[in-house]
Design an enzyme around this catalytic site. Structure first.
Site, PDB file in Angstrom:
ATOM      1  N   HIS A  28       0.823  -1.201   0.000  1.00 27.79           N
ATOM      2  CA  HIS A  28       0.000   0.000   0.000  1.00 27.79           C
ATOM      3  C   HIS A  28       0.861   1.256   0.000  1.00 27.79           C
ATOM      4  CE1 HIS A  28      -3.616  -2.259   1.248  1.00 27.79           C
ATOM      5  NE2 HIS A  28      -2.873  -2.833   2.164  1.00 27.79           N
ATOM      6  N   THR A  48      -9.751   5.544   5.203  1.00 27.05           N
ATOM      7  CA  THR A  48      -9.429   4.510   4.233  1.00 27.05           C
ATOM      8  C   THR A  48     -10.407   3.350   4.270  1.00 27.05           C
ATOM      9  OG1 THR A  48      -7.845   3.647   5.855  1.00 27.05           O
ATOM     10  CG2 THR A  48      -6.980   5.028   4.106  1.00 27.05           C
ATOM     11  N   TYR A  56     -16.249  -5.299  10.954  1.00 26.63           N
ATOM     12  CA  TYR A  56     -15.419  -5.002   9.790  1.00 26.63           C
ATOM     13  C   TYR A  56     -15.257  -3.494   9.606  1.00 26.63           C
ATOM     14  CZ  TYR A  56     -14.197  -4.074   4.938  1.00 26.63           C
ATOM     15  OH  TYR A  56     -13.599  -3.565   3.811  1.00 26.63           O
ATOM     16  N   ARG A  86      -8.442  -7.303   6.927  1.00 24.94           N
ATOM     17  CA  ARG A  86      -7.664  -8.538   6.811  1.00 24.94           C
ATOM     18  C   ARG A  86      -7.977  -9.455   7.996  1.00 24.94           C
ATOM     19  NH1 ARG A  86      -7.329  -4.847   3.817  1.00 24.94           N
ATOM     20  NH2 ARG A  86      -5.433  -3.944   2.930  1.00 24.94           N
ATOM     21  N   GLY A 139     -11.214   1.072  -2.498  1.00 20.50           N
ATOM     22  CA  GLY A 139     -11.567   2.478  -2.578  1.00 20.50           C
ATOM     23  C   GLY A 139     -12.009   2.839  -3.987  1.00 20.50           C
TER      24      GLY A 139
END
Length: 424
Positions: A305, A332, A355, A375, A391
């Protein structure tokens, strides 16, 4: 046993509630509740060493901070989780005409026992020292065998939802939104075994393993939502922009070069950093807010990332809980602007639960560390699932965003361990 195996052994030892939290190579295993604190859209409650059931209004983090200040201990640490739906009760983000989120949004506990495991050894604080020592002296369990899950199965029309979001973005409704998809696992899962294997295969910013009120989760968090130290230093770390990692040196290098030069990924990351700065200025001394390591690259298991650090120092009268409320949910994992992206998520995503929420620990000294829940694997009432998002911006394409979810799911999917009584 190494630290990871020790944590797994403790998690298998029959503690009713526990949170394991890893930061910078140090694991803390917190088990049993001297006090538990929960918050929903209307009430904050405490059980155990502190008993209360009170309505709250205004700031939810202020309500939590006030209850913690009433704990009957001179020193305390709390561990717990914050669901994504918590965003729906943050005053700055509430959506008009939308019902308040239902159910429990926060659960914290002051543990009876804390085990700290690091390269320097092991320390035990609390009531169960003999039990802990006996667990760790026993022979280690065999390393579990995984049953990998196919990440390409899509029963949620993900590409169609991405296409609709791109249309709305191009119409000017918002700039960016994170849309996710759920990957249901068709068998019961050994969450502890899955955590052990997943952590071996990843290089997270934080990792966690928990069972609270019968609900289980484990994850290798790629970023922190916010960290606040006892002196008031604040750090948030927005990650945005993703490419696969772990496919060989040449492919990884090519993917990194493309990531660092891709206009869509650079734009996505830059607007996330700008939003993080604006949020920290609400609770920090304005002149203290700055960006460090702008647009570096972090390798997180199966993905890499773009990453930046946004830092500041709390303003007078502000606390770590104010900082959490200012940046939650992580930009994010939500979008830009947040309020409009949350509306899109409510329309286009399934309810998220934990989540893209947080697993956190906080202390009487004013420090707090909140890991972003990505994750991860989740299990509740016999059902287990994975989840990942991407995104979406104006230049997104449905196929590429679907591929990004596959890359992220691969951080966990190869390591899923079936429950012993429910093999795959």
């Amino acid at each position: 046993m190494n630290a990871l195996r020790q944590v797994a052994a403790l998690a298998r030892a029959g503690f009713e509630d526990y949170v394991a939290f890893e930061k910078d190579g140090v694991w803390t295993f917190a088990a049993g509740a001297l006090a538990s604190i929960t918050l929903d859209a209307t009430h904050v409650r405490a059980r155990g060493a502190l008993e209360l059931d009170e309505p709250w209004s205004g700031s939810p983090c202020a309500a939590l901070r006030d209850v913690l200040a009433r704990l009957p201990f001179p020193e305390w640490n709390v561990y717990g989780k914050v669901h994504f739906g918590f965003a729906g009760i943050v005053p700055a983000l509430r959506l008009q005409g939308v019902d308040a989120p239902s159910g429990e949004l926060v659960r914290l506990m002051v543990p009876r026992t804390e085990v700290r495991i690091s390269a320097n050894g092991l320390s035990v604080r609390g009531e169960d020292r003999e039990r802990v020592e006996a667990v760790l002296a026993a022979p280690a369990a065999p390393v579990p065998e995984p049953s990998p899950v196919d990440v390409r199965n899509d029963n949620g029309n993900y590409r169609d939802r991405v296409a609709l979001a791109v249309k709305e973005i191009r119409q000017g409704q918002y700039q960016k939104v994170i849309l996710s998809r759920v990957l249901r696992i068709p068998f019961g899962v050994d969450v502890v075994g899955t955590y052990e294997l997943t952590r071996r295969g990843n290089t997270p910013a934080r990792s966690f393993l928990l069972r609270l009120d019968g609900r289980e989760a484990a994850g290798v968090s790629p970023e922190v939502i916010v960290t606040v130290d006892a002196d008031g230093g604040v750090v948030t770390q927005p990650l945005a922009g993703t490419r696969a990692f772990g496919r060989g040196a040449d492919e990884d290098s090519a993917a990194r070069a493309e990531l660092e030069s891709n206009p869509k990924e650079i734009f996505e990351h830059a607007v996330s950093v700008r939003t993080a700065q604006e949020e920290l200025r609400r609770v920090c001394r304005v002149e203290s807010v700055h960006v460090g390591d702008f647009m570096g690259v972090k390798e997180r298991g199966s993905v890499q990332h773009l990453a930046s650090l946004v830092c500041g120092r709390l303003d007078e009268g502000r606390s770590a809980w104010d900082a959490l409320e200012a940046v939650f949910p992580a930009v994010t994992a939500s979008g830009i602007p947040k309020r409009e992206s949350l509306d899109a998520i409510a329309r286009l995503d399934e309810a998220r639960g934990l989540y893209s929420g947080a697993v956190l620990r906080a202390s009487h000294d004013g420090s707090l560390d909140a890991a972003l829940v990505l994750r991860a694997i989740y299990q509740e009432n016999g059902a287990a699932w994975l989840r990942a998002g991407a995104g979406i911006v104006a230049d997104s394409t449905p196929d590429r965003e679907f591929e990004e979810t596959c890359e992220k799911l691969t951080s966990v999917a190869p390591y899923v361990v079936p429950a012993p009584d429910n093999p795959a």
